[in-house]
Design an enzyme around this catalytic site. Structure first.
Site, PDB file in Angstrom:
ATOM      1  N   LYS A   1      -7.719  38.529 -13.205  1.00  0.00           N
ATOM      2  CA  LYS A   1      -6.369  38.634 -13.785  1.00  0.00           C
ATOM      3  C   LYS A   1      -6.151  40.036 -14.363  1.00  0.00           C
ATOM      4  O   LYS A   1      -5.099  40.653 -14.161  1.00  0.00           O
ATOM      5  CB  LYS A   1      -6.168  37.577 -14.877  1.00  0.00           C
ATOM      6  CG  LYS A   1      -6.137  36.151 -14.358  1.00  0.00           C
ATOM      7  CD  LYS A   1      -4.917  35.895 -13.502  1.00  0.00           C
ATOM      8  CE  LYS A   1      -4.920  34.529 -12.854  1.00  0.00           C
ATOM      9  NZ  LYS A   1      -3.915  34.357 -11.809  1.00  0.00           N
TER      10      LYS A   1
ATOM     11  N   TYR B   1     -13.133  35.066 -13.358  1.00  0.00           N
ATOM     12  CA  TYR B   1     -11.725  34.656 -13.245  1.00  0.00           C
ATOM     13  C   TYR B   1     -10.835  35.568 -14.095  1.00  0.00           C
ATOM     14  O   TYR B   1      -9.829  36.102 -13.624  1.00  0.00           O
ATOM     15  CB  TYR B   1     -11.563  33.195 -13.678  1.00  0.00           C
ATOM     16  CG  TYR B   1     -10.122  32.797 -13.919  1.00  0.00           C
ATOM     17  CD1 TYR B   1      -9.219  32.705 -12.868  1.00  0.00           C
ATOM     18  CD2 TYR B   1      -9.651  32.545 -15.225  1.00  0.00           C
ATOM     19  CE1 TYR B   1      -7.892  32.367 -13.095  1.00  0.00           C
ATOM     20  CE2 TYR B   1      -8.333  32.195 -15.456  1.00  0.00           C
ATOM     21  CZ  TYR B   1      -7.458  32.107 -14.389  1.00  0.00           C
ATOM     22  OH  TYR B   1      -6.144  31.783 -14.621  1.00  0.00           O
TER      23      TYR B   1
ATOM     24  N   SER C   1      -2.763  35.445 -17.611  1.00  0.00           N
ATOM     25  CA  SER C   1      -3.295  34.412 -18.511  1.00  0.00           C
ATOM     26  C   SER C   1      -3.687  35.006 -19.853  1.00  0.00           C
ATOM     27  O   SER C   1      -4.046  36.188 -19.946  1.00  0.00           O
ATOM     28  CB  SER C   1      -4.530  33.808 -17.835  1.00  0.00           C
ATOM     29  OG  SER C   1      -5.293  33.073 -18.755  1.00  0.00           O
TER      30      SER C   1
HETATM   31  P1  NAD Z   1      -3.141  25.396  -9.219  1.00  0.00           P
HETATM   32  O1  NAD Z   1      -4.540  25.481  -8.702  1.00  0.00           O
HETATM   33  O2  NAD Z   1      -2.568  24.051  -9.455  1.00  0.00           O
HETATM   34  O3  NAD Z   1      -2.162  26.184  -8.219  1.00  0.00           O
HETATM   35  C1  NAD Z   1      -2.570  27.324  -7.514  1.00  0.00           C
HETATM   36  C2  NAD Z   1      -2.185  27.108  -6.051  1.00  0.00           C
HETATM   37  O4  NAD Z   1      -2.583  28.253  -5.291  1.00  0.00           O
HETATM   38  C3  NAD Z   1      -2.881  25.909  -5.419  1.00  0.00           C
HETATM   39  O5  NAD Z   1      -1.888  25.068  -4.849  1.00  0.00           O
HETATM   40  C4  NAD Z   1      -3.782  26.508  -4.352  1.00  0.00           C
HETATM   41  O6  NAD Z   1      -3.896  25.660  -3.217  1.00  0.00           O
HETATM   42  C5  NAD Z   1      -3.065  27.814  -4.039  1.00  0.00           C
HETATM   43  N1  NAD Z   1      -3.921  28.887  -3.512  1.00  0.00           N
HETATM   44  C6  NAD Z   1      -5.076  29.371  -4.035  1.00  0.00           C
HETATM   45  N2  NAD Z   1      -5.552  30.364  -3.268  1.00  0.00           N
HETATM   46  C7  NAD Z   1      -4.670  30.533  -2.250  1.00  0.00           C
HETATM   47  C8  NAD Z   1      -4.606  31.400  -1.124  1.00  0.00           C
HETATM   48  N3  NAD Z   1      -5.577  32.302  -0.877  1.00  0.00           N
HETATM   49  N4  NAD Z   1      -3.550  31.305  -0.288  1.00  0.00           N
HETATM   50  C9  NAD Z   1      -2.573  30.389  -0.515  1.00  0.00           C
HETATM   51  N5  NAD Z   1      -2.581  29.538  -1.538  1.00  0.00           N
HETATM   52  C10 NAD Z   1      -3.627  29.606  -2.405  1.00  0.00           C
HETATM   53  O7  NAD Z   1      -3.064  26.281 -10.525  1.00  0.00           O
HETATM   54  P2  NAD Z   1      -1.933  26.371 -11.639  1.00  0.00           P
HETATM   55  O8  NAD Z   1      -2.441  25.743 -12.864  1.00  0.00           O
HETATM   56  O9  NAD Z   1      -0.636  25.930 -11.079  1.00  0.00           O
HETATM   57  O10 NAD Z   1      -1.930  27.935 -11.901  1.00  0.00           O
HETATM   58  C11 NAD Z   1      -0.997  28.781 -11.253  1.00  0.00           C
HETATM   59  C12 NAD Z   1      -1.293  30.205 -11.645  1.00  0.00           C
HETATM   60  O11 NAD Z   1      -1.250  30.335 -13.064  1.00  0.00           O
HETATM   61  C13 NAD Z   1      -2.676  30.701 -11.232  1.00  0.00           C
HETATM   62  O12 NAD Z   1      -2.584  32.053 -10.864  1.00  0.00           O
HETATM   63  C14 NAD Z   1      -3.500  30.564 -12.500  1.00  0.00           C
HETATM   64  O13 NAD Z   1      -4.571  31.462 -12.517  1.00  0.00           O
HETATM   65  C15 NAD Z   1      -2.457  30.905 -13.553  1.00  0.00           C
HETATM   66  N6  NAD Z   1      -2.728  30.335 -14.878  1.00  0.00           N
HETATM   67  C16 NAD Z   1      -2.905  28.993 -15.025  1.00  0.00           C
HETATM   68  C17 NAD Z   1      -3.171  28.461 -16.278  1.00  0.00           C
HETATM   69  C18 NAD Z   1      -3.391  26.984 -16.471  1.00  0.00           C
HETATM   70  O14 NAD Z   1      -3.935  26.598 -17.507  1.00  0.00           O
HETATM   71  N7  NAD Z   1      -2.983  26.124 -15.541  1.00  0.00           N
HETATM   72  C19 NAD Z   1      -3.259  29.317 -17.405  1.00  0.00           C
HETATM   73  C20 NAD Z   1      -3.059  30.675 -17.231  1.00  0.00           C
HETATM   74  C21 NAD Z   1      -2.787  31.182 -15.952  1.00  0.00           C
HETATM   75  N1  UFG Z   2     -11.888  20.963 -25.288  1.00  0.00           N
HETATM   76  C1  UFG Z   2     -12.680  19.908 -25.723  1.00  0.00           C
HETATM   77  N2  UFG Z   2     -13.065  18.982 -24.810  1.00  0.00           N
HETATM   78  C2  UFG Z   2     -12.695  19.011 -23.490  1.00  0.00           C
HETATM   79  C3  UFG Z   2     -11.893  20.091 -23.064  1.00  0.00           C
HETATM   80  C4  UFG Z   2     -11.512  21.043 -23.989  1.00  0.00           C
HETATM   81  O1  UFG Z   2     -13.037  19.837 -26.888  1.00  0.00           O
HETATM   82  O2  UFG Z   2     -13.097  18.132 -22.722  1.00  0.00           O
HETATM   83  C5  UFG Z   2     -11.428  21.959 -26.274  1.00  0.00           C
HETATM   84  C6  UFG Z   2     -11.894  23.372 -25.990  1.00  0.00           C
HETATM   85  O3  UFG Z   2     -13.160  23.622 -26.562  1.00  0.00           O
HETATM   86  C7  UFG Z   2     -10.764  24.196 -26.595  1.00  0.00           C
HETATM   87  C8  UFG Z   2      -9.520  23.325 -26.398  1.00  0.00           C
HETATM   88  O4  UFG Z   2     -10.017  22.000 -26.205  1.00  0.00           O
HETATM   89  O5  UFG Z   2     -10.976  24.344 -27.966  1.00  0.00           O
HETATM   90  C9  UFG Z   2      -8.703  23.716 -25.178  1.00  0.00           C
HETATM   91  O6  UFG Z   2      -9.540  23.772 -24.038  1.00  0.00           O
HETATM   92  P1  UFG Z   2      -8.931  23.925 -22.565  1.00  0.00           P
HETATM   93  O7  UFG Z   2     -10.095  23.909 -21.620  1.00  0.00           O
HETATM   94  O8  UFG Z   2      -7.857  22.935 -22.339  1.00  0.00           O
HETATM   95  O9  UFG Z   2      -8.228  25.363 -22.597  1.00  0.00           O
HETATM   96  P2  UFG Z   2      -8.865  26.801 -22.844  1.00  0.00           P
HETATM   97  O10 UFG Z   2      -8.025  27.459 -23.877  1.00  0.00           O
HETATM   98  O11 UFG Z   2     -10.305  26.748 -23.086  1.00  0.00           O
HETATM   99  O12 UFG Z   2      -8.686  27.481 -21.410  1.00  0.00           O
HETATM  100  C10 UFG Z   2      -7.396  27.657 -20.809  1.00  0.00           C
HETATM  101  C11 UFG Z   2      -7.543  27.720 -19.295  1.00  0.00           C
HETATM  102  C12 UFG Z   2      -8.338  28.934 -18.893  1.00  0.00           C
HETATM  103  C13 UFG Z   2      -7.710  30.153 -19.490  1.00  0.00           C
HETATM  104  C14 UFG Z   2      -7.583  30.001 -20.994  1.00  0.00           C
HETATM  105  C15 UFG Z   2      -6.853  31.136 -21.608  1.00  0.00           C
HETATM  106  O13 UFG Z   2      -8.215  26.577 -18.834  1.00  0.00           O
HETATM  107  O14 UFG Z   2      -8.317  29.066 -17.495  1.00  0.00           O
HETATM  108  O15 UFG Z   2      -6.825  28.814 -21.278  1.00  0.00           O
HETATM  109  O16 UFG Z   2      -5.570  31.209 -21.095  1.00  0.00           O
HETATM  110  F1  UFG Z   2      -8.513  31.198 -19.205  1.00  0.00           F
END
Ligand code: NAD
Ligand code: UFG
Length: 334
Positions: free
Chosen positions: A151, A147, A124
């Site tokens: 990572k 978190y 991330s």
């Molecule tokens: P998500 O929560 O939708 O998907 C993650 C999945 O992993 C879920 O289905 C959950 O049930 C499963 N899971 C968690 N722990 C587990 C375990 N111990 N065994 C088996 N399954 C397990 O999340 P996502 O948004 O699809 O994110 C996927 C990956 O990308 C994650 O590693 C997350 O940290 C990373 N990521 C997500 C974002 C984002 O904004 N969505 C940004 C950067 C990185």
């Molecule tokens: N924001 C608002 N109101 C809301 C939600 C978000 O104003 O209700 C603003 C935040 O302050 C930020 C922007 O919208 O300026 C984006 O916020 P998000 O929560 O959508 O995304 P972030 O960049 O804060 O966080 C995301 C993931 C984190 C990850 C991070 C960096 O949620 O898990 O990107 O990859 F760590």
């Protein structure tokens, strides 16, 4: 030979599986359904008209994981399984370190045992210390919450595994802000609770589930005072995994790539674009900054383009339209 996808019923995993199946890969999914629903499997089948295997298994359960490796001929692993809420990780660090780090260790041990040494890992943008955007893969690292620490630590563990034995092929993908949904509207981000992230919050306001959006601060040092992020369509992110997979199936290495568009948009930009794309006004109010937020965060994704041949193809209009279509077709999620 199949691709094992951990966390495959989740948001990014499900979109990646659609792309894998469309490209003709065999897919085996492992998920404990802690943050996803089984219904997504039918939707993936509906979109792709393809079949795959699903195991409801926790990756911390070594025996169950070994069974999967015994029964299936696994070529590579795409490892999404993780807990991902920053706030929850601050309240429950042990749960995060255990699930994310121990889960990855167990997975890597089992992979090693069954001689599967190819992995694409979900990292991330949260691993970057500063907000000196554009962020390149060489920008300074440093997380500010459990978190993010998981990572960073997993990235280091995977680098060390490669250093110890360079018959591994590992790619660390640092996603910026994945938004949007599959164009069919059949799969998307299933936010049951109050969404933490901007786009799912906006779509819930648009559909009338929430009264207004709270903008977390308009006094940042940005062109309109609101936070700037690199929003990238989840289907583009999904396609990035296929490029990464392609590379490690042919090459032993440990590489890291940013997956972002390289463009930053403010919260107000997103609100205006959402209205432009859907015709729906988003009422909002400005409140305090959210602790831990940075002003600006966007990617330099040159490396992914030059080395993987990947770049995002969908624009902000696509992201808003597809997020909205998913919300409208699935007002209560899956
Ligand atoms: P998500 O929560 O939708 O998907 C993650 C999945 O992993 C879920 O289905 C959950 O049930 C499963 N899971 C968690 N722990 C587990 C375990 N111990 N065994 C088996 N399954 C397990 O999340 P996502 O948004 O699809 O994110 C996927 C990956 O990308 C994650 O590693 C997350 O940290 C990373 N990521 C997500 C974002 C984002 O904004 N969505 C940004 C950067 C990185
Ligand atoms: N924001 C608002 N109101 C809301 C939600 C978000 O104003 O209700 C603003 C935040 O302050 C930020 C922007 O919208 O300026 C984006 O916020 P998000 O929560 O959508 O995304 P972030 O960049 O804060 O966080 C995301 C993931 C984190 C990850 C991070 C960096 O949620 O898990 O990107 O990859 F760590």
């Amino acid at each position: 030979m199949a691709i094992l996808v951990t966390g495959g019923t989740g948001y990014i995993g499900s979109h990646t599986i659609v792309e894998l199946l469309n490209e003709g890969y065999d897919v085996v999914i492992v998920d404990n359904l802690s943050n996803s629903k089984i219904e997504v499997l039918h939707k993936i089948k509906q979109i792709t008209k393809k079949d795959f295997k699903f195991y409801e298994v926790d990756i911390l359960c070594r025996e169950a994981l070994e069974e999967i490796f015994k029964k299936n001929s696994i070529e590579a692993v795409i490892h999404f399984a993780s807990l991902k809420s920053v706030g929850e990780s601050v309240a429950k660090p042990l749960m995060y370190y255990n699930n994310n780090i121990v889960g990855t260790l167990v997975l890597c041990e089992v992979m090693n045992r069954y001689n599967v040494k190819k992995m694409v890992f979900s990292s991330s943008a949260t691993v970057y210390k500063g907000s000196d955007s554009p962020l390149t893969e060489d920008s300074e690292l440093g997380a500010t919450n459990p978190y993010g620490n998981t990572k960073l630590m997993i990235e280091q563990i995977l680098r060390d595994i490669y250093m110890s034995n360079n018959s591994w092929g590992i790619t660390l993908l640092r996603y910026f802000n994945p938004v949007g949904a599959h164009e069919s509207g059949l799969i998307g981000e299933d936010s049951v609770d109050t969404p933490n992230n901007l786009m799912p919050y906006i779509t819930q306001v648009a559909i009338g589930k929430r009264k207004q959006l709270n903008i977390f601060g308009d006094d940042y040092n940005t062109y309109d005072g609101t936070g700037i992020r690199d929003y990238v369509h989840v289907v583009d992110i999904a396609k990035g995994h296929l490029k990464a997979l392609d590379e490690i199936l042919n090459k032993n290495q440990c590489e890291v790539y940013n997956l972002g568009t390289g463009k930053g948009y403010s919260v107000l930009d997103i609100i205006y674009q959402f209205t432009e794309s859907t015709g729906i006004d988003i009422p909002y109010t400005v409140c305090n900054r959210r602790p831990g937020d940075v002003a600006i965060c966007y990617a330099d994704s040159t490396s992914a383009y030059e080395k993987l041949g990947w770049k995002s193809e969908r624009n902000l209009d696509d992201m808003c339209r597809d997020s909205w279509k998913w919300q409208v077709l699935n007002p209560f999620g899956y």
